[in-house]
Motif scaffolding. Sequence first.
Motif, short mmCIF file in Angstrom:
data_model
loop_
_atom_site.label_atom_id
_atom_site.label_comp_id
_atom_site.label_asym_id
_atom_site.label_seq_id
_atom_site.Cartn_x
_atom_site.Cartn_y
_atom_site.Cartn_z
N VAL A 26 0.84 -1.20 0.00
CA VAL A 26 0.00 0.00 0.00
C VAL A 26 0.87 1.25 0.00
O VAL A 26 1.82 1.36 0.79
N GLY A 27 0.55 2.16 -0.92
CA GLY A 27 1.25 3.44 -0.99
C GLY A 27 2.61 3.42 -1.68
O GLY A 27 3.30 4.43 -1.69
N LYS A 28 2.99 2.29 -2.27
CA LYS A 28 4.32 2.16 -2.88
C LYS A 28 4.32 2.20 -4.41
O LYS A 28 5.37 2.17 -5.03
N ALA A 29 3.15 2.30 -5.04
CA ALA A 29 3.06 2.18 -6.50
C ALA A 29 3.91 3.21 -7.23
O ALA A 29 4.65 2.87 -8.16
N SER A 30 3.82 4.46 -6.86
CA SER A 30 4.58 5.51 -7.56
C SER A 30 6.08 5.30 -7.45
O SER A 30 6.81 5.43 -8.43
N ALA A 31 6.54 4.96 -6.25
CA ALA A 31 7.97 4.73 -6.04
C ALA A 31 8.45 3.52 -6.83
O ALA A 31 9.53 3.55 -7.45
N VAL A 32 7.66 2.46 -6.84
CA VAL A 32 8.01 1.25 -7.59
C VAL A 32 8.09 1.57 -9.08
O VAL A 32 9.05 1.19 -9.76
N ALA A 33 7.10 2.27 -9.62
CA ALA A 33 7.10 2.61 -11.05
C ALA A 33 8.32 3.45 -11.41
O ALA A 33 8.93 3.25 -12.46
N GLU A 34 8.68 4.37 -10.54
CA GLU A 34 9.83 5.24 -10.81
C GLU A 34 11.14 4.44 -10.86
O GLU A 34 11.95 4.62 -11.77
N VAL A 35 11.32 3.54 -9.90
CA VAL A 35 12.54 2.72 -9.87
C VAL A 35 12.59 1.80 -11.08
O VAL A 35 13.62 1.68 -11.76
N ILE A 36 11.48 1.15 -11.39
CA ILE A 36 11.44 0.19 -12.50
C ILE A 36 11.66 0.89 -13.84
O ILE A 36 12.28 0.33 -14.74
N SER A 37 11.20 2.12 -13.98
CA SER A 37 11.35 2.82 -15.25
C SER A 37 12.82 3.02 -15.63
O SER A 37 13.13 3.24 -16.80
N VAL B 54 12.86 -5.06 -6.68
CA VAL B 54 12.51 -3.70 -6.29
C VAL B 54 11.71 -3.74 -4.99
O VAL B 54 10.74 -4.50 -4.87
N GLU B 55 12.11 -2.94 -4.03
CA GLU B 55 11.43 -2.90 -2.73
C GLU B 55 9.99 -2.41 -2.89
O GLU B 55 9.73 -1.45 -3.61
N GLY B 56 9.07 -3.11 -2.25
CA GLY B 56 7.66 -2.73 -2.27
C GLY B 56 6.79 -3.60 -3.15
O GLY B 56 5.58 -3.52 -3.10
N ILE B 57 7.41 -4.45 -3.97
CA ILE B 57 6.65 -5.35 -4.85
C ILE B 57 6.23 -6.59 -4.07
O ILE B 57 7.04 -7.19 -3.37
N THR B 58 4.96 -6.97 -4.21
CA THR B 58 4.49 -8.18 -3.55
C THR B 58 4.21 -9.33 -4.53
O THR B 58 4.26 -10.49 -4.15
N ARG B 59 3.91 -8.99 -5.80
CA ARG B 59 3.60 -10.04 -6.78
C ARG B 59 3.75 -9.47 -8.19
O ARG B 59 3.44 -8.31 -8.43
N THR B 60 4.22 -10.32 -9.12
CA THR B 60 4.28 -9.93 -10.53
C THR B 60 3.62 -11.00 -11.39
O THR B 60 3.56 -12.17 -11.02
N LEU B 61 3.13 -10.56 -12.54
CA LEU B 61 2.57 -11.47 -13.55
C LEU B 61 3.09 -10.97 -14.90
O LEU B 61 2.81 -9.83 -15.28
N THR B 62 3.85 -11.81 -15.59
CA THR B 62 4.44 -11.42 -16.87
C THR B 62 3.60 -11.97 -18.01
O THR B 62 3.33 -13.17 -18.07
#
Length: 77
Positions: free
Chosen positions: A12-23, A63-71
């Motif tokens: 919760v609350g980590k989406a923007s930070a995660v997107a920035e790091v991943i970009s 990346v810190e803050g990720i709980t699950r991915t689906l490729t």
Amino acid sequence: MVQAYILIQTEVGKASAVAEVISKIQGVLQAEDVTGPYDVIVRAEAGTVDELGRMVVAKVQQVEGITRTLTCPVVHL
């Protein structure tokens, strides 16, 4: 080149930070924070499916803050 969408759930609350790091990861074409069942959607590319898998496991999932991915690889029918 192989392209894929990577659907990401975050803490919760980590989406923007995660997107920035991943970009900033090499091979990532776009990373956007979104609403819905996933928090971030990434479009990425690599030379092979194996390289794409290594990028997801070794870089994206770390990346810190990720709980699950689906490729979801892109197919051209």
